[in-house]
Design a protein around this motif. Structure first.
Motif, PDB file in Angstrom:
ATOM      1  N   ASP A  96       0.833  -1.202   0.000  1.00 48.76           N
ATOM      2  CA  ASP A  96       0.000   0.000   0.000  1.00 48.76           C
ATOM      3  C   ASP A  96       0.865   1.249   0.000  1.00 48.76           C
ATOM      4  OD1 ASP A  96       0.610   0.634   2.832  1.00 48.76           O
ATOM      5  OD2 ASP A  96      -0.633  -1.101   3.261  1.00 48.76           O
ATOM      6  N   ASN A  98       0.433   5.209   1.254  1.00 53.14           N
ATOM      7  CA  ASN A  98      -0.427   6.060   2.084  1.00 53.14           C
ATOM      8  C   ASN A  98       0.016   7.512   1.978  1.00 53.14           C
ATOM      9  OD1 ASN A  98      -1.869   3.935   4.052  1.00 53.14           O
ATOM     10  ND2 ASN A  98       0.204   3.271   3.584  1.00 53.14           N
ATOM     11  N   SER A 230      -4.007  -4.825   4.083  1.00 54.97           N
ATOM     12  CA  SER A 230      -4.589  -3.499   3.825  1.00 54.97           C
ATOM     13  C   SER A 230      -5.522  -3.525   2.613  1.00 54.97           C
ATOM     14  CB  SER A 230      -3.489  -2.458   3.625  1.00 54.97           C
ATOM     15  OG  SER A 230      -2.571  -2.909   2.648  1.00 54.97           O
ATOM     16  N   GLN A 496      -5.257   6.084   1.128  1.00 55.33           N
ATOM     17  CA  GLN A 496      -4.485   4.858   0.912  1.00 55.33           C
ATOM     18  C   GLN A 496      -4.855   4.209  -0.415  1.00 55.33           C
ATOM     19  OE1 GLN A 496      -5.277   0.969   3.028  1.00 55.33           O
ATOM     20  NE2 GLN A 496      -3.374   1.520   4.055  1.00 55.33           N
ATOM     21  N   ALA A 498      -4.294   0.505  -1.827  1.00 54.33           N
ATOM     22  CA  ALA A 498      -3.795  -0.838  -1.483  1.00 54.33           C
ATOM     23  C   ALA A 498      -3.954  -1.742  -2.700  1.00 54.33           C
ATOM     24  CB  ALA A 498      -4.570  -1.397  -0.301  1.00 54.33           C
TER      25      ALA A 498
END
Lengths: 501, 154
Positions: A96, A98, A230, A496, A498
């Motif tokens: 992921d 972020n 995630s 985020q 993912a």
């Protein structure tokens, strides 16, 4: 004469009768013949049918043998089938990216733990090596790759302002790990990172009601801990009670698990865990003889519209930390004192030791696009050898670091509830899935020390444009119980992306 | 004579009716070449299954047959018409939803989706505990056992 007349009369009378009887006899004979013929035909039919059946059966057997011969002859293809069905190794995983912006009062202690400036972060890069070697035998290795320890901050510098006068802590020195290395050939600079083994086990699965995992596994408690990726969990941030490890997130040892089906729509799961338990180096070895024991029980109903899952996990274990000292018995000329039974000895000192009991429960309800999940954890820590508090811990407890204080036995508990609704937009935007969610969390990390007690309210949006990508936007309002120490609340804005593969 | 004629006629009628019934059984109404035949390896311990059980098996929630023995679900190749029809009718998902499901299951439980073959019958013949599906038109008797017939629906 009389008798002659009588015979004549009888003949005259009987002649017509005898002709009728003859006709009747002929018909009866014909019918009997037909019946006989019919019976013969019927018998022939039965025989024919029997013969047909026998032939058909023989034909079926021959066909079967033929098909089997044809299939068996293609042994290379059959070998391939076996290889294809029990694939040697597959690689999967998730990562992921972020983006986070934190907002909190200037100069707050939050800045020691959370970067104040907006920043991009790669939090997770997990690789799965999955193998199915045989029908009942599989394996998994899950690794977490990280840039850390590059960038990790340790031993913060500290200043005490005593009655308005600043006093520098002589032991404090701000350090940030920087792992730059130079390639001796190309002279290019790189920084090395780290690999954490999250899971590594052999999975023996002879029956759905009896399976064994041997190795390192995720503790089978709750929902978030086992989902953990995630790309599959709804929110960005892991629940605080999980971050604080109220129950160990993973254990090294054995797990026996299985599933029972009282009906096609219902099942019961169980899992029994036996492991090193919690410890400073439990991944590597146990520092005591007491093993961590756990039991998971859960029930699930999966209907066409509604599904419900209810589970619980109990854990009992012992934490021990030790230090070791080598003791050498010497003579005055510094030679070994051979008069001693053991001139070289090891002195082991237990520096921390406690028993712990933890209980977790979880509940999941889905109804059409609606999802409600909740988890609760309770933990009781009972010290046998109390841990000496650090200077920072003493200060936070309002005690001078010059005085030795010890961590007390304590309880902890945490609970969160998550409500989400997958918007019914599939008619227009399929396969994109849009799910707004809301989370409320309460945590009491220690009943004797409020500094780490943190509650939060979270609102977010989870968008899944494809099976492999998840996009999230989330707002968190963190409310520390001891807000005076922190100087207020903290707000986090997270985005985020993912990806699973 | 009348009685005998009557009984002969009755006998013929019974024979005719039997023949008609047999003929009707030989060609069941509604039988369609696109019916989905759920087939299993001959050594599988069960002789029938249900749609719910099949769903559990093909989502890998159930890993053993009710009467014992490992289940090995076998799919037709991705993108084939029969796989899409089977997934829709038995599992209740479309292709994208199925992919999403398996991505999630892999990350959560490290469980792979069932293997797929261009000739599932061959795989069912070879693999102990295997279960798969074929169109009636492609079904070959004798190398597997039929557990369920899912009638064709337009």
């Amino acid at each position: 004469m009389k008798s002659g007349l009588a015979i004549l009369a009888l003949l005259l009378f009987a002649f017509p009768m005898s002709a009728g009887a003859q006709e009747k006899d002929d018909t009866a004979e014909k019918m009997a013949a037909i019946e006989r013929r019919l019976k013969d035909v019927e018998q022939e039919n039965v025989q024919q049918t029997e013969e047909n059946n026998t032939l058909r059966s023989e034909l079926e057997q021959l066909k079967e043998q033929n098909e089997e011969i044809i299939l068996n002859q293609d042994s290379a293809a059959l070998e391939e089938i076996e290889q294809e069905a029990y694939r040697g190794l597959e690689i999967h995983g998730f990562f992921d990216l972020n983006f986070q912006k934190a907002v909190f009062p200037k100069d707050s202690i939050y800045a020691m733990y959370v970067p104040r400036n907006s920043t991009f972060v790669i939090s997770n890069l997990n690789l799965y090596f999955v193998g199915q070697m045989a029908e009942n035998l599989g394996m998994l290795v899950e690794t977490h790759l990280s840039f850390l320890p590059h960038g990790m901050e340790t031993d913060p510098d500290s200043i005490a302002v005593i009655n308005g006068v600043e006093e520098q802590n002589p032991d404090g020195e701000y350090k940030r790990e920087e792992t730059w290395i130079r390639d001796p050939i190309t002279t290019a600079f790189h920084n090395y990172g780290s690999i954490t083994i999250e899971r590594a086990y052999l999975n023996y699965t002879p029956r759905h009601w009896f399976n064994i995992i041997a190795g390192r596994f995720l503790t089978p408690y709750g929902i978030w801990n086992t989902d953990h990726g995630s790309s599959v969990v709804l929110g960005v941030r892991v629940p605080y009670m999980q971050l604080r490890e109220m129950i160990p997130s993973a254990q090294t040892g054995l797990q026996v698990y299985g599933r029972l089906f009282p009906s096609d729509s219902m099942y019961f799961d169980y899992a029994v865990t036996l492991s090193n338990g919690r410890g400073p180096v439990e991944e590597l070895m146990d520092l005591n003889e007491n093993k961590g024991l756990g039991l998971r029980l859960s029930f699930a109903y999966e209907g066409d519209v509604v599904s419900i899952k209810l589970g619980g996990y109990g854990y009992y274990g012992k934490y021990t930390d030790i230090s070791k000292t080598a003791v050498t018995y010497l003579n005055s000329d510094l030679t070994l004192d051979e008069t001693q039974d053991k001139p070289l000895r090891t002195r082991v000192t237990v520096t921390e030791d406690y028993d712990e009991l933890a209980i977790a429960t979880d509940f999941l309800l889905t109804f059409k696009g609606l999802r409600f999940q909740a988890e609760y954890v309770f933990r009781f820590v009972d010290y046998n050898t109390h841990k000496l508090e650090s200077a920072e811990g003493s200060l936070l407890k309002g005690v001078s670091p010059l005085v030795d204080i010890y961590a007390p036995s304590h309880t902890a508990n945490g609970v969160y509830g998550l409500l989400a609704w997958e918007l019914p937009l599939s008619k227009w935007i399929h396969p994109v899935r849009i799910t707004p969610y809301f989370i409320a969390e309460y945590n009491m990390t220690e009943d004797t020390f409020s500094f780490y007690n943190m509650n939060s309210i979270v609102g977010g949006l989870n968008v899944k444009p494809s099976p492999y990508v998840t996009l999230k936007a989330e707002y968190t309002l963190g409310l520390a119980e001891d807000r005076n120490l922190y100087g207020g609340s903290i707000q986090l804005i997270n985005f985020q992306m993912a990806v699973s593969f | 004579m009348k009685n005998r004629c009557f009984s002969s006629s009755l006998l013929l009628l019974v024979v005719l009716v039997c023949l008609l019934v047999q003929a009707a059984q030989a060609q069941t109404p509604g039988e369609h070449p696109n019916d989905i035949i759920v087939v299993a390896n001959k050594k599988v311990s069960v002789n029938e299954t249900s749609l719910k059980e099949l769903k559990s098996i093909f989502l890998k929630k159930r890993t053993s047959w009710k009467k014992g023995g490992k289940v090995v679900p076998i799919h037709a190749k991705v993108g084939t018409e029969i796989r899409n029809v089977f997934i829709t009718r038995v599992v209740g998902m479309d292709h994208i939803e199925e992919q999403t499901y398996w991505q999630e299951v892999m990350i959560k439980s490290a469980v792979s989706q069932p293997p797929s073959f261009s000739n599932p019958l061959k795989a069912v013949f070879k693999l102990r505990g295997a279960v798969s599906y074929v169109y009636r038109a492609d079904y070959k008797p004798n190398v597997s056992k039929i557990l369920l017939v899912i009638p064709h629906s337009k």
